[in-house]
Design an enzyme around this catalytic site. Structure first.
Site, PDB file in Angstrom:
ATOM      1  N   GLN A 149       0.829  -1.197   0.000  1.00 32.46           N
ATOM      2  CA  GLN A 149       0.000   0.000   0.000  1.00 32.46           C
ATOM      3  C   GLN A 149       0.869   1.255   0.000  1.00 32.46           C
ATOM      4  O   GLN A 149       1.692   1.447   0.892  1.00 32.46           O
ATOM      5  CB  GLN A 149      -0.883  -0.010   1.258  1.00 32.46           C
ATOM      6  CG  GLN A 149      -1.518   1.310   1.636  1.00 32.46           C
ATOM      7  CD  GLN A 149      -2.537   1.805   0.643  1.00 32.46           C
ATOM      8  OE1 GLN A 149      -2.204   2.589  -0.235  1.00 32.46           O
ATOM      9  NE2 GLN A 149      -3.757   1.339   0.751  1.00 32.46           N
ATOM     10  N   ARG A 196      -0.151   4.392   0.349  1.00 36.82           N
ATOM     11  CA  ARG A 196      -0.595   5.375   1.344  1.00 36.82           C
ATOM     12  C   ARG A 196      -0.095   4.940   2.713  1.00 36.82           C
ATOM     13  O   ARG A 196      -0.303   3.802   3.132  1.00 36.82           O
ATOM     14  CB  ARG A 196      -2.125   5.470   1.356  1.00 36.82           C
ATOM     15  CG  ARG A 196      -2.628   6.536   2.339  1.00 36.82           C
ATOM     16  CD  ARG A 196      -4.146   6.564   2.368  1.00 36.82           C
ATOM     17  NE  ARG A 196      -4.688   7.060   1.126  1.00 36.82           N
ATOM     18  CZ  ARG A 196      -4.782   8.345   0.826  1.00 36.82           C
ATOM     19  NH1 ARG A 196      -4.342   9.245   1.668  1.00 36.82           N
ATOM     20  NH2 ARG A 196      -5.284   8.723  -0.323  1.00 36.82           N
ATOM     21  N   SER A 212     -21.007   6.962   6.744  1.00 37.48           N
ATOM     22  CA  SER A 212     -21.669   6.795   5.451  1.00 37.48           C
ATOM     23  C   SER A 212     -21.928   5.316   5.164  1.00 37.48           C
ATOM     24  O   SER A 212     -23.002   4.940   4.680  1.00 37.48           O
ATOM     25  CB  SER A 212     -20.812   7.407   4.345  1.00 37.48           C
ATOM     26  OG  SER A 212     -21.337   7.116   3.067  1.00 37.48           O
ATOM     27  N   GLY A 252     -24.025   1.530   3.122  1.00 35.61           N
ATOM     28  CA  GLY A 252     -23.202   0.393   2.749  1.00 35.61           C
ATOM     29  C   GLY A 252     -21.975   0.804   1.951  1.00 35.61           C
ATOM     30  O   GLY A 252     -21.730   1.988   1.716  1.00 35.61           O
ATOM     31  N   GLU A 254      -8.085   0.287   0.894  1.00 36.99           N
ATOM     32  CA  GLU A 254      -7.816   0.155   2.334  1.00 36.99           C
ATOM     33  C   GLU A 254      -8.654   1.125   3.171  1.00 36.99           C
ATOM     34  O   GLU A 254      -9.033   0.805   4.292  1.00 36.99           O
ATOM     35  CB  GLU A 254      -6.329   0.352   2.632  1.00 36.99           C
ATOM     36  CG  GLU A 254      -5.985   0.044   4.089  1.00 36.99           C
ATOM     37  CD  GLU A 254      -4.506  -0.194   4.338  1.00 36.99           C
ATOM     38  OE1 GLU A 254      -4.097  -0.114   5.499  1.00 36.99           O
ATOM     39  OE2 GLU A 254      -3.768  -0.459   3.373  1.00 36.99           O
ATOM     40  N   ARG A 255      -8.961   2.314   2.644  1.00 34.55           N
ATOM     41  CA  ARG A 255      -9.812   3.239   3.399  1.00 34.55           C
ATOM     42  C   ARG A 255     -11.203   2.636   3.619  1.00 34.55           C
ATOM     43  O   ARG A 255     -11.747   2.696   4.718  1.00 34.55           O
ATOM     44  CB  ARG A 255      -9.941   4.587   2.672  1.00 34.55           C
ATOM     45  CG  ARG A 255      -8.690   5.455   2.736  1.00 34.55           C
ATOM     46  CD  ARG A 255      -8.928   6.827   2.119  1.00 34.55           C
ATOM     47  NE  ARG A 255      -9.794   7.654   2.945  1.00 34.55           N
ATOM     48  CZ  ARG A 255     -11.043   7.972   2.668  1.00 34.55           C
ATOM     49  NH1 ARG A 255     -11.620   7.537   1.555  1.00 34.55           N
ATOM     50  NH2 ARG A 255     -11.751   8.725   3.480  1.00 34.55           N
ATOM     51  N   ARG A 256     -11.758   2.034   2.560  1.00 34.81           N
ATOM     52  CA  ARG A 256     -13.067   1.402   2.695  1.00 34.81           C
ATOM     53  C   ARG A 256     -13.000   0.205   3.643  1.00 34.81           C
ATOM     54  O   ARG A 256     -13.917  -0.039   4.424  1.00 34.81           O
ATOM     55  CB  ARG A 256     -13.560   0.947   1.315  1.00 34.81           C
ATOM     56  CG  ARG A 256     -14.194   2.054   0.473  1.00 34.81           C
ATOM     57  CD  ARG A 256     -14.253   1.680  -1.000  1.00 34.81           C
ATOM     58  NE  ARG A 256     -12.960   1.909  -1.651  1.00 34.81           N
ATOM     59  CZ  ARG A 256     -12.568   1.280  -2.747  1.00 34.81           C
ATOM     60  NH1 ARG A 256     -13.343   0.357  -3.301  1.00 34.81           N
ATOM     61  NH2 ARG A 256     -11.422   1.564  -3.280  1.00 34.81           N
ATOM     62  N   ASN A 283      -3.923   2.599  -6.856  1.00 37.28           N
ATOM     63  CA  ASN A 283      -3.965   3.635  -5.826  1.00 37.28           C
ATOM     64  C   ASN A 283      -3.560   4.990  -6.379  1.00 37.28           C
ATOM     65  O   ASN A 283      -4.141   6.011  -6.013  1.00 37.28           O
ATOM     66  CB  ASN A 283      -3.082   3.241  -4.636  1.00 37.28           C
ATOM     67  CG  ASN A 283      -3.800   2.338  -3.655  1.00 37.28           C
ATOM     68  OD1 ASN A 283      -4.604   2.797  -2.860  1.00 37.28           O
ATOM     69  ND2 ASN A 283      -3.533   1.054  -3.732  1.00 37.28           N
ATOM     70  N   ARG A 332      -6.704   6.096  -8.284  1.00 38.09           N
ATOM     71  CA  ARG A 332      -7.989   6.222  -7.601  1.00 38.09           C
ATOM     72  C   ARG A 332      -7.944   7.012  -6.298  1.00 38.09           C
ATOM     73  O   ARG A 332      -8.921   7.594  -5.891  1.00 38.09           O
ATOM     74  CB  ARG A 332      -8.548   4.821  -7.282  1.00 38.09           C
ATOM     75  CG  ARG A 332      -8.871   3.995  -8.508  1.00 38.09           C
ATOM     76  CD  ARG A 332      -9.476   2.674  -8.099  1.00 38.09           C
ATOM     77  NE  ARG A 332      -9.756   1.839  -9.249  1.00 38.09           N
ATOM     78  CZ  ARG A 332     -10.307   0.633  -9.168  1.00 38.09           C
ATOM     79  NH1 ARG A 332     -10.625   0.139  -8.003  1.00 38.09           N
ATOM     80  NH2 ARG A 332     -10.530  -0.066 -10.259  1.00 38.09           N
TER      81      ARG A 332
END
Length: 301
Positions: free
Chosen positions: A54, A56, A70, A75, A96-98, A130, A133
């Protein structure tokens, strides 16, 4: 709504297929692989490992909490992407954020695209996806580009094709890695912009970079004001060194200097004799920097 429910039910059905030891899919040629690879499947969060590739390296807690809120209400809209490691074991490729926000939201499963890839393919997918996006900061993007060049052994031209960016754009990001670490941190934390960093790149003395950085922060200098400050410092240094006079640089050479500097990631100097002959001078700051330049030249043969 009925269509969404049917899609989710299909995802759960495929998830059950993956949990059957007799249907352990390890390659695209295995039985039922076509039903799984590339499809959206509900996976248990505990069966997914984070991706060591990753790019980030920091996640804002406040924005993660906002995303978690959210997700609780509507969902996960965009599925994550994972690669299959072993039986019922997966590794994140992107999202990874999701993934983190879904854990905060208390979810047990998450929709995911299944991929089958080796480590090198996973690294390439993770970095490229990454970069395209995610809202990475300029230094994270630069580090991602450098990893693709070093670990996948890509030239800047090949990298340009992979990520859909001009080679000059990639070179400008990579040049940021020549800045003092404190200046890089300032860019990552949003104290200064990438434009401020680019204005300082041709200052080789890192202490002078730090002096300029402090002036930018203290006086809230714009990028244009920073460029003027750097130009003033260059002129002062030139006046002190008093170089020997040389013939005027031909227009055809002058017009190409920026292109040379972008390609080599360094400020290129040129010396021209009275007979029109000349030489290009490529500076390097270390053995590693020298090998980087050598690799660039070799890749163009």
């Amino acid at each position: 709504m009925a269509k969404a429910t049917k899609k989710q039910a299909l995802g759960r059905g495929l998830s059950a297929l993956l949990k059957d030891p007799e249907n352990d899919i390890k390659s695209a040629e295995d039985k039922n692989a076509d039903k799984v690879v590339g499809n959206i499947i509900e996976l248990e969060l505990e069966s997914i490992d984070v991706n060591p590739f990753q790019p980030r390296t920091s996640f804002n807690d406040e924005t993660l909490q906002e995303l978690a809120t959210s997700i609780r209400e509507v969902g996960v809209i965009q599925p994550i992407t994972v690669r299959k490691l072993d039986f019922n074991t997966y590794q994140l490729v992107s999202g990874e954020r999701r993934f983190r926000a879904s854990k905060l939201a208390g979810l047990e499963t998450i929709p995911a695209y299944i991929r089958i890839a080796n480590d090198q393919e996973s690294l390439t997918m993770a970095l490229v996806e990454n970069i395209q996006r995610q809202d990475l900061d300029p230094i994270e993007i630069a580090l991602s580009y450098q990893r693709l060049i070093d670990e996948i052994d890509l030239t800047q031209e090949q990298l340009s094709d992979r990520v859909g960016k001009k080679r000059s754009t990639i070179a400008n990001y990579l040049r940021l890695l020549k800045l003092d670490p404190i200046v890089q941190t300032g860019i990552r934390d949003g104290f200064i912009s990438m434009g401020h960093g680019r204005a300082m790149i041709n200052i080789d003395d890192q202490q002078k970079q730090l002096d300029i950085y402090e002036k930018i922060i203290a006086n809230t200098l714009s990028v244009r004001e920073t460029e003027k400050l750097v130009k003033t410092i260059d002129q002062e240094e030139t006046a002190v060194t008093k170089p020997a006079p040389s013939s005027k640089v031909p227009k055809y050479v002058e017009n190409s200097m920026n292109e040379f500097s972008d390609f080599f990631g360094a400020k290129i100097d040129v010396k021209v004799s009275g007979r029109g002959r000349g030489k290009l001078i490529i500076p390097f700051s270390s053995e590693e920097d020298f090998n980087r330049i050598k690799k660039l030249i070799s890749s163009e043969k």
